[in-house]
Structure formats: structure tokens, C-alpha cells
Design a protein around this motif. Sequence first.
Motif, PDB file in Angstrom:
ATOM      1  N   VAL A 183      -6.892  19.772  -0.127  1.00 19.77           N
ATOM      2  CA  VAL A 183      -7.578  19.188   1.036  1.00 19.77           C
ATOM      3  C   VAL A 183      -8.232  17.862   0.647  1.00 19.77           C
ATOM      4  CG1 VAL A 183      -9.505  19.512   2.651  1.00 19.77           C
ATOM      5  CG2 VAL A 183      -7.911  21.388   2.206  1.00 19.77           C
ATOM      6  N   SER A 184      -8.807  17.803  -0.533  1.00 21.07           N
ATOM      7  CA  SER A 184      -9.426  16.560  -1.006  1.00 21.07           C
ATOM      8  C   SER A 184      -8.405  15.449  -1.166  1.00 21.07           C
ATOM      9  CB  SER A 184     -10.153  16.804  -2.329  1.00 21.07           C
ATOM     10  OG  SER A 184     -11.187  17.734  -2.147  1.00 21.07           O
ATOM     11  N   ILE A 185      -7.227  15.776  -1.695  1.00 21.06           N
ATOM     12  CA  ILE A 185      -6.173  14.774  -1.844  1.00 21.06           C
ATOM     13  C   ILE A 185      -5.754  14.228  -0.481  1.00 21.06           C
ATOM     14  CG2 ILE A 185      -3.745  14.445  -2.488  1.00 21.06           C
ATOM     15  CD1 ILE A 185      -4.254  16.340  -4.838  1.00 21.06           C
ATOM     16  N   VAL A 186      -5.563  15.118   0.464  1.00 25.20           N
ATOM     17  CA  VAL A 186      -5.194  14.682   1.818  1.00 25.20           C
ATOM     18  C   VAL A 186      -6.300  13.795   2.385  1.00 25.20           C
ATOM     19  CG1 VAL A 186      -4.747  15.455   4.189  1.00 25.20           C
ATOM     20  CG2 VAL A 186      -3.669  16.638   2.257  1.00 25.20           C
ATOM     21  N   GLY A 187      -7.545  14.206   2.212  1.00 24.77           N
ATOM     22  CA  GLY A 187      -8.661  13.402   2.716  1.00 24.77           C
ATOM     23  C   GLY A 187      -8.723  12.031   2.061  1.00 24.77           C
ATOM     24  N   LEU A 188      -8.493  11.972   0.762  1.00 22.82           N
ATOM     25  CA  LEU A 188      -8.484  10.674   0.080  1.00 22.82           C
ATOM     26  C   LEU A 188      -7.341   9.805   0.587  1.00 22.82           C
ATOM     27  CD1 LEU A 188      -9.360  11.782  -3.542  1.00 22.82           C
ATOM     28  CD2 LEU A 188     -10.737  10.315  -2.055  1.00 22.82           C
ATOM     29  N   ARG A 189      -6.195  10.400   0.849  1.00 22.88           N
ATOM     30  CA  ARG A 189      -5.072   9.624   1.363  1.00 22.88           C
ATOM     31  C   ARG A 189      -5.409   9.066   2.744  1.00 22.88           C
ATOM     32  NH1 ARG A 189      -2.488   6.149   2.914  1.00 22.88           N
ATOM     33  NH2 ARG A 189      -0.275   6.134   3.344  1.00 22.88           N
ATOM     34  N   LEU A 190      -6.040   9.876   3.554  1.00 20.13           N
ATOM     35  CA  LEU A 190      -6.357   9.437   4.905  1.00 20.13           C
ATOM     36  C   LEU A 190      -7.463   8.395   4.945  1.00 20.13           C
ATOM     37  CD1 LEU A 190      -6.217  12.876   6.767  1.00 20.13           C
ATOM     38  CD2 LEU A 190      -4.499  11.038   6.824  1.00 20.13           C
ATOM     39  N   THR A 191      -8.340   8.398   3.971  1.00 20.39           N
ATOM     40  CA  THR A 191      -9.480   7.476   4.006  1.00 20.39           C
ATOM     41  C   THR A 191      -9.450   6.379   2.965  1.00 20.39           C
ATOM     42  OG1 THR A 191     -10.787   8.874   2.528  1.00 20.39           O
ATOM     43  CG2 THR A 191     -10.995   9.293   4.895  1.00 20.39           C
ATOM     44  N   GLY A 192      -8.651   6.541   1.904  1.00 28.45           N
ATOM     45  CA  GLY A 192      -8.758   5.591   0.797  1.00 28.45           C
ATOM     46  C   GLY A 192      -7.536   4.757   0.529  1.00 28.45           C
ATOM     47  N   GLY A 193      -6.666   4.599   1.500  1.00 29.10           N
ATOM     48  CA  GLY A 193      -5.422   3.885   1.268  1.00 29.10           C
ATOM     49  C   GLY A 193      -5.498   2.381   1.399  1.00 29.10           C
ATOM     50  N   LYS A 194      -6.642   1.837   1.825  1.00 27.82           N
ATOM     51  CA  LYS A 194      -6.691   0.386   2.048  1.00 27.82           C
ATOM     52  C   LYS A 194      -7.864  -0.224   1.347  1.00 27.82           C
ATOM     53  CE  LYS A 194      -4.337   0.885   6.365  1.00 27.82           C
ATOM     54  NZ  LYS A 194      -4.145   0.574   7.689  1.00 27.82           N
TER      55      LYS A 194
ATOM     56  N   ILE B 227       0.842  -1.203   0.000  1.00 29.69           N
ATOM     57  CA  ILE B 227       0.000   0.000   0.000  1.00 29.69           C
ATOM     58  C   ILE B 227       0.875   1.250   0.000  1.00 29.69           C
ATOM     59  CG2 ILE B 227      -1.692   1.331   1.317  1.00 29.69           C
ATOM     60  CD1 ILE B 227      -2.930  -1.393   2.110  1.00 29.69           C
ATOM     61  N   ARG B 228       1.917   1.241   0.830  1.00 29.55           N
ATOM     62  CA  ARG B 228       2.832   2.383   0.851  1.00 29.55           C
ATOM     63  C   ARG B 228       3.505   2.562  -0.509  1.00 29.55           C
ATOM     64  NH1 ARG B 228       6.194   2.537   5.750  1.00 29.55           N
ATOM     65  NH2 ARG B 228       4.521   3.852   6.473  1.00 29.55           N
ATOM     66  N   MET B 229       3.916   1.477  -1.113  1.00 34.68           N
ATOM     67  CA  MET B 229       4.533   1.554  -2.442  1.00 34.68           C
ATOM     68  C   MET B 229       3.548   2.114  -3.461  1.00 34.68           C
ATOM     69  SD  MET B 229       7.699   0.988  -2.413  1.00 34.68           S
ATOM     70  CE  MET B 229       7.860   1.115  -4.175  1.00 34.68           C
ATOM     71  N   GLY B 230       2.281   1.706  -3.346  1.00 33.26           N
ATOM     72  CA  GLY B 230       1.264   2.243  -4.245  1.00 33.26           C
ATOM     73  C   GLY B 230       1.175   3.755  -4.157  1.00 33.26           C
ATOM     74  N   TRP B 231       1.239   4.275  -2.946  1.00 32.90           N
ATOM     75  CA  TRP B 231       1.173   5.731  -2.773  1.00 32.90           C
ATOM     76  C   TRP B 231       2.446   6.410  -3.261  1.00 32.90           C
ATOM     77  CZ3 TRP B 231      -2.969   8.631  -2.044  1.00 32.90           C
ATOM     78  CH2 TRP B 231      -4.129   7.988  -1.643  1.00 32.90           C
ATOM     79  N   ILE B 232       3.583   5.747  -3.111  1.00 25.93           N
ATOM     80  CA  ILE B 232       4.830   6.302  -3.653  1.00 25.93           C
ATOM     81  C   ILE B 232       4.751   6.341  -5.172  1.00 25.93           C
ATOM     82  CG2 ILE B 232       7.301   5.840  -3.952  1.00 25.93           C
ATOM     83  CD1 ILE B 232       7.251   4.814  -1.001  1.00 25.93           C
TER      84      ILE B 232
END
Length: 113
Positions: A102-113, A6-11
Motif C-alpha cells: 500500500v505504501s508503494i502504491v501511495g508513493l507512486r501516486l504522490t511522488g512521481g513528479k 518520469i514514466r521511464m524513471g518508474w519503469i
Amino acid sequence: MFSDPIRMGWIYLAIAGVLEIAWALCLKQSRGFTNPPWGIFAIVLSVSSVAFLALAIRTVPLGTGYAVWTGIGVIGTTIAGIWLFQESYSPLRLLFIFLIFVSIVGLRLTGGK
């Protein structure tokens, strides 16, 4: 550290977003593909951006990945346009760009899994 898929996906997604900004800037410099070197850079970078997006959405949800990818591109190209090309930086425009952030941050916080 980098073995977490998951971390690699975000990288990968962050890299894809930066490449998105880079190809858009090259596209601007190509002047509608009339300046071939810049046009070639734009094509290579755009394909690279999509390739990293493809790697990212193996673990990041599709909708989240696509929204974050385009959001990074929008924010980055807007900032670059203001900085490099003297584009408008009206308060209302900056407010809406901030809301995308703000939307990007929110998606990162809620949509990473």
C-alpha cells in the motif's frame, strides 16, 4: 509512450526492484558465497539493480525511489521465501507486507513528479 522521462524513471525503478529480488534469491542459493556460480550471479544482479535505481532517481525523487526499490525487494523476497523456502506466512506478517505494498502504491501516486 516511453519518451516521458518520469514514466521511464518508474519503469527503470520496476526493473531495479525485480533485479533486487533476483539477486537476493541468488544470494540465498550461494549459501554465504560457498556456491560460487550463485554468488557471481548475486553480485552481477545486485550491481545491475543499483544501476537501474541510479537511472530511475534521475527523474523519480530519491526518497521515493529508494523506498519503492527496497519495498519491491521486501515484498518479492518475502513472497519468494514463502513459496520457495517454506518461510512463515503468518497473518500478521502478511498484513505488514501488504502495508508495504500500500505504501508503494501511495508513493507512486504522490511522488512521481
